[in-house]
Enzyme design. Structure first.
Site, PDB file in Angstrom:
ATOM      1  CG  ASP A 171      42.235  37.403  37.588  1.00  0.00           C
ATOM      2  OD1 ASP A 171      42.741  38.517  37.404  1.00  0.00           O
ATOM      3  OD2 ASP A 171      41.017  37.199  37.526  1.00  0.00           O
ATOM      4  CG  LEU A 172      44.454  31.714  39.405  1.00  0.00           C
ATOM      5  CD1 LEU A 172      44.017  30.256  39.390  1.00  0.00           C
ATOM      6  CD2 LEU A 172      44.555  32.218  40.848  1.00  0.00           C
TER       7      LEU A 172
END
Length: 404
Positions: A171-172
């Protein structure tokens, strides 16, 4: 120097949810953009319920990725909700969305149609697996990406099971690459006058972050595996057990290796032909690790840390988050700030990690409560009070269409 707000005047419509999209839009908000978060009236972003822990009614997971935004509730599956979204988009510079490929909302907010109506619009679409290929229509969460893109095969001890990275790197990674794409597209728009369609995915971002793991495999044909805290290309570069804990030692060149041997009182290791150069040490990693582990076990972490620091050898104890946020260095960097929340009161947040001329961007408003700014935003779009009540009413049914 005044508070740096390099994106002041940029309007972002955030149609995403979970983490990758919201973290990207929060980063844009930290840089001064006006970010409007569009949420479903029935519950909003699912991460509001991803707890415990909770603070002020919302899960701390949600609070981590949504500061500096305004929240408006709209049912995007209704014609009225879609019309309101288009009014928002008409005045926007950027739209960020993570609609599941093939979903009704992915079709409704197709870029070709948005581009025809709003030629200056920059659209960032974040998916699990990208726009093409056999997996393109698959939904996904961070751990799915970590498994599918190989990160879990590299994380954990060699004789243990695969382990998910502590941070949600899928996600990051997608969020940060997405921010890079948005900023570059806005810069290009100053030259061309036109926006564009940007895509990234959890899967692609993980491939980009393989760096030396991938190039090493390309060069040798050998598939890398889990090394625990060890480095594939440097030795010693890992955590060693001491008499009371663990100490990370990072020897990045042969000069540091000689210093380490001096501190350990092991000149025999420094002169051993198996260990003289880093290439030698990588080839004889197992034998050297056993020697070093025995040496470090002879004293506590504080002892070795002090001696290695004095000798200029990079080393550090492994700290937990309570120790990190109590550290004077963290305080000196002014990374943790407090914002007032209408329900939770004082809310601590970790700030944006880039400074401009020595000044860090101030935190925006606290993460909004669900629909906190609905009336404000819809009134700005010209809606009357009865229309606002109808637009923000909770619908009977909802089927989630977002993926990441």
């Amino acid at each position: 120097m005044p508070d740096p707000r390099p994106l002041d005047g940029v309007r972002v419509v955030d149609l995403s949810k979970i983490l990758a999209g919201p973290y990207a839009t929060m980063s844009l908000a930290d840089l001064g953009a006006d970010v409007v978060k569009v949420e479903h009236p029935d519950g909003g972003d699912p991460t509001r319920a991803w707890g415990p822990p909770f603070q002020g009614g919302d899960a701390t997971y949600y609070l981590a990725a949504n500061r500096g935004k305004r929240s408006v509730t709209l049912d995007l599956k209704s014609e009225a909700g879609q019309e309101a979204a288009h009014r928002l988009i008409a005045g926007a510079d950027v739209v960020v969305e993570n609609f599941r490929p093939g979903s009704s909302l992915h079709r409704v907010f197709r870029y070709d149609e948005l581009s025809r109506r709003y030629p200056r619009l920059v659209v960032l679409h974040i998916s699990a697996f990208g726009e093409t290929g056999p997996l393109k229509d698959e939904p996904g969460y961070d751990m799915i990406a970590q498994a599918t893109a190989g990160l879990m095969s590299l994380t954990g001890e060699p004789d243990g099971p695969p382990v998910k990275a502590g941070y949600p790197m899928g996600d990051l990674g997608a969020a940060l690459f997405g921010v890079i794409g948005v900023l570059s597209a806005l810069l290009e728009r100053t030259r061309t006058g036109r926006g564009q369609y940007l895509t990234t995915s959890l899967y692609e971002s993980q491939l980009a972050l393989h760096i030396n793991w991938a190039t090493g495999m390309f060069a040798t044909g050998e598939v890398p595996g889990r090394l625990g805290s060890r480095h594939p290309n440097l030795v010693p570069y890992q955590a060693y057990p001491t008499s009371d804990g663990h100490l990370v030692v990072a020897v990045g060149n042969d000069g540091l290796w000689q210093r380490l041997c001096t501190v350990l009182g092991r000149p025999d290791l420094a002169g051993d032909p198996r260990y003289v150069t880093n290439r030698d040490r990588v080839r004889n990693r197992a034998a050297l690790d056993a020697q070093l582990a025995g040496a470090f076990a002879g004293a506590d972490t504080a002892h070795w840390h002090a001696r290695l620091r004095a000798a200029g050898v990079p080393a550090a104890p492994i700290r937990d988050l309570a120790e990190v946020y109590a550290d004077p260095h963290t305080d000196a960097l002014d990374m943790v700030r407090t914002v007032p929340h209408p329900v939770a009161g004082a809310l601590r947040q970790v700030g944006f990690p880039v400074s401009y001329g020595g000044d860090r961007p101030a935190l925006g408003a606290a993460p909004p409560t669900l629909g906190e700014h609905s009336r404000e935003i819809l009134a700005e779009l010209g809606y009357t009070e009865p229309e606002i009540r109808a637009l923000t009413a909770r619908p009977v049914d909802d089927v989630s269409t977002n993926s990441t």
